[in-house]
Scaffold this motif. Structure first.
Motif, PDB file in Angstrom:
ATOM      1  N   THR A 110       0.817  -1.217   0.000  1.00 21.32           N
ATOM      2  CA  THR A 110       0.000   0.000   0.000  1.00 21.32           C
ATOM      3  C   THR A 110       0.849   1.264   0.000  1.00 21.32           C
ATOM      4  N   GLY A 111       1.856   1.306   0.870  1.00 21.07           N
ATOM      5  CA  GLY A 111       2.703   2.491   0.946  1.00 21.07           C
ATOM      6  C   GLY A 111       3.433   2.753  -0.359  1.00 21.07           C
ATOM      7  N   LEU A 149      -7.939   5.170   4.575  1.00 21.48           N
ATOM      8  CA  LEU A 149      -7.944   3.780   5.022  1.00 21.48           C
ATOM      9  C   LEU A 149      -6.550   3.156   5.014  1.00 21.48           C
ATOM     10  N   GLY A 150      -5.514   3.985   5.016  1.00 17.45           N
ATOM     11  CA  GLY A 150      -4.179   3.416   5.130  1.00 17.45           C
ATOM     12  C   GLY A 150      -3.081   4.081   4.342  1.00 17.45           C
ATOM     13  N   ALA A 151      -3.407   5.086   3.546  1.00 14.28           N
ATOM     14  CA  ALA A 151      -2.361   5.725   2.744  1.00 14.28           C
ATOM     15  C   ALA A 151      -1.488   6.657   3.573  1.00 14.28           C
ATOM     16  N   ASN A 152      -2.066   7.248   4.619  1.00 13.46           N
ATOM     17  CA  ASN A 152      -1.345   8.245   5.414  1.00 13.46           C
ATOM     18  C   ASN A 152      -1.473   7.930   6.898  1.00 13.46           C
ATOM     19  N   VAL A 153      -0.390   7.511   7.501  1.00 12.07           N
ATOM     20  CA  VAL A 153      -0.422   7.152   8.918  1.00 12.07           C
ATOM     21  C   VAL A 153      -0.370   8.395   9.791  1.00 12.07           C
ATOM     22  N   ASP A 154       0.524   9.316   9.470  1.00 11.37           N
ATOM     23  CA  ASP A 154       0.673  10.551  10.243  1.00 11.37           C
ATOM     24  C   ASP A 154       0.040  11.698   9.465  1.00 11.37           C
ATOM     25  N   CYS A 155      -0.984  12.296  10.041  1.00 14.79           N
ATOM     26  CA  CYS A 155      -1.721  13.362   9.348  1.00 14.79           C
ATOM     27  C   CYS A 155      -1.801  14.612  10.215  1.00 14.79           C
ATOM     28  N   SER A 156      -1.818  15.754   9.556  1.00 19.93           N
ATOM     29  CA  SER A 156      -2.061  17.022  10.233  1.00 19.93           C
ATOM     30  C   SER A 156      -3.544  17.344  10.171  1.00 19.93           C
ATOM     31  N   ALA A 157      -3.953  18.367  10.885  1.00 23.70           N
ATOM     32  CA  ALA A 157      -5.350  18.799  10.839  1.00 23.70           C
ATOM     33  C   ALA A 157      -5.726  19.229   9.425  1.00 23.70           C
ATOM     34  N   GLN A 158      -4.779  19.853   8.713  1.00 22.87           N
ATOM     35  CA  GLN A 158      -5.047  20.294   7.339  1.00 22.87           C
ATOM     36  C   GLN A 158      -5.278  19.103   6.411  1.00 22.87           C
ATOM     37  N   HIS A 159      -4.538  18.022   6.646  1.00 22.73           N
ATOM     38  CA  HIS A 159      -4.746  16.821   5.831  1.00 22.73           C
ATOM     39  C   HIS A 159      -6.150  16.269   6.044  1.00 22.73           C
ATOM     40  N   ASP A 232      -7.434   9.523  10.152  1.00 22.44           N
ATOM     41  CA  ASP A 232      -6.120   9.277   9.559  1.00 22.44           C
ATOM     42  C   ASP A 232      -6.017   7.826   9.123  1.00 22.44           C
ATOM     43  N   GLY A 233      -4.993   7.518   8.332  1.00 20.99           N
ATOM     44  CA  GLY A 233      -4.866   6.203   7.735  1.00 20.99           C
ATOM     45  C   GLY A 233      -4.620   5.086   8.728  1.00 20.99           C
ATOM     46  N   PHE A 234      -3.973   5.388   9.841  1.00 25.54           N
ATOM     47  CA  PHE A 234      -3.705   4.363  10.850  1.00 25.54           C
ATOM     48  C   PHE A 234      -5.025   3.878  11.454  1.00 25.54           C
ATOM     49  N   VAL A 235      -5.827   4.837  11.929  1.00 23.48           N
ATOM     50  CA  VAL A 235      -7.115   4.503  12.526  1.00 23.48           C
ATOM     51  C   VAL A 235      -8.033   3.859  11.495  1.00 23.48           C
ATOM     52  N   GLY A 236      -8.082   4.437  10.295  1.00 23.65           N
ATOM     53  CA  GLY A 236      -8.978   3.936   9.262  1.00 23.65           C
ATOM     54  C   GLY A 236      -8.685   2.506   8.865  1.00 23.65           C
ATOM     55  N   ASN A 237      -7.399   2.157   8.767  1.00 24.75           N
ATOM     56  CA  ASN A 237      -7.032   0.805   8.379  1.00 24.75           C
ATOM     57  C   ASN A 237      -7.393  -0.195   9.463  1.00 24.75           C
ATOM     58  N   VAL A 238      -7.194   0.189  10.726  1.00 23.57           N
ATOM     59  CA  VAL A 238      -7.561  -0.693  11.840  1.00 23.57           C
ATOM     60  C   VAL A 238      -9.068  -0.920  11.855  1.00 23.57           C
ATOM     61  N   VAL A 239      -9.842   0.148  11.661  1.00 22.87           N
ATOM     62  CA  VAL A 239     -11.299   0.035  11.636  1.00 22.87           C
ATOM     63  C   VAL A 239     -11.746  -0.875  10.500  1.00 22.87           C
TER      64      VAL A 239
END
Length: 359
Positions: A110-111, A149-159, A232-239
């Motif tokens: 994915t990455g 759902l997994g593309a971005n693990v670390d996200c800012s508020a703007q993302h 963010d992608g980390f939470v989304g992928n786990v869900v």
């Protein structure tokens, strides 16, 4: 003269299984859809060998595009971008960039798929990171659009604000909704809940002009509380993986229960079609295939563990995206939303930009 076929570039080498899944899936898909031309990207000899075992339709339904390298599931983004410039992933994305394909699909890393797609195709104006989005069936009989759902693990508020704009654009195109409601996934509905990034994102969304519902919790996804759920992608992928596991468990338990406790053959015969329909509805393979939004091309990500049946649905997502004008519609919707929101707020939205990954 326009091409009569929808051309889908398939990374045949990607995923946990690779050719043993992608080739039969492509052959079956082409059998079902006469308007599709599959561009099979991978090692030419290996692809040709698998094609001998899987007969497609009696027409010219494929072309083999040779790629000498493979991005493995363990390869880092750096390896995928810098050292494997002739990988099946990269060649598939390049076909879309060169307008030789209308969409591309991969079940690979994915990455790496996100980084390669972003580098080759570039992002849309005002979007710094692509996000993986898909529709999750809900209790209302519709679907909830969820990203990332997994593309971005670390996200800012703007993302997260960008994801909300892209998700709103997607829901407005796919579900024909005028003003999709947006929820921010959090550990509670209260405004004080969440980490600093989530709280900042909620503040941006409250003043964005989007139809922001507020914070939502995990169960709201399947309830259909909102049309779009952002995280963010980390939470989304786990869900996503949790929901898939739950669907498999429920289907398995129902099959076992009906088998053990059918009071009679007649009861079993009555229950069988009900169980069959329910099993079909909760089969997570039918929801395989997610769009990477924010790119200048249609890119679909399949689960790495997808079987041929599930991979066929990823190919279907690609075909539907082309037929529905997803790229043009999303681009126009994002531009329209940004202009509308900036006009309402009287200032430019805080959508940060980042340079493309360098080789």
């Amino acid at each position: 003269m326009s091409n009569p076929y929808i051309r889908i570039a398939i990374d045949c080498m990607g995923g946990d299984v690779g050719l043993a899944v992608t080739i039969p899936a492509a052959a079956q898909f082409a059998q079902q859809h006469e308007d599709v031309l599959c561009l099979l990207v991978g090692d030419k000899e290996a692809v040709a060998s698998h094609l001998q075992r899987h007969r497609g339709p009696d027409r010219a339904w494929y072309e083999i595009i040779h790629a000498s390298e493979v991005v493995t599931m363990d390869d880092s983004v750096e390896v995928a971008l810098r050292r494997k410039k002739d990988s099946s992933m990269r060649v598939a994305a390049q076909l879309v960039k060169d307008q030789l394909a209308d969409a591309c699909v991969s079940a690979g890393n994915t990455g790496a798929w996100m980084a390669i797609s972003r580098y080759v195709l570039k992002t849309l104006d005002g979007i710094s990171r692509p996000a993986i989005a898909t529709s999750i069936p809900n209790q209302k009989g519709g679907a909830t659009t969820m990203l990332d759902l997994g593309a971005n693990v670390d996200c800012s508020a703007q993302h997260l604000l960008q994801f909300a704009i892209m998700g709103t654009a997607l829901a407005s195109i796919v579900d024909k909704q005028q003003s999709p409601s947006v929820g921010l996934l959090n550990i509670g509905e209260e405004v004080i809940k969440g980490n600093e990034v989530v709280r900042q994102a909620a503040e941006l969304l409250r003043h964005s002009g989007l139809n922001f519902y507020g914070n939502v919790e995990g169960d709201d996804i399947c309830k259909g509380t909102v049309d779009v759920v952002v995280c963010d992608g980390f939470v989304g992928n786990v869900v996503l993986k949790s929901l898939e596991g739950l669907a498999k468990m429920v289907a398995s338990m129902l099959r076992e229960e009906f088998t053990r406790n059918s009071l009679s053959m007649a009861a079993g015969l009555v229950a069988k079609p009900v169980l069959s329909r329910l099993g079909h509805r909760v089969d997570n393979r039918r929801y395989n295939g997610a769009a990477l939004l924010g790119l200048r091309g249609i890119v679909i990500k399949s689960h790495g563990s997808a079987d041929a049946y599930a991979y066929g649905y990823a190919l279907q997502r690609a075909r539907d995206a082309v037929n529905n004008g997803l790229l043009t519609g999303t681009t126009e919707a994002i531009d329209r939303l940004r202009h509308q929101l900036e006009t309402q707020n009287g200032k430019e939205l805080p959508l940060d930009t980042q340079s493309e990954p360098a080789l």
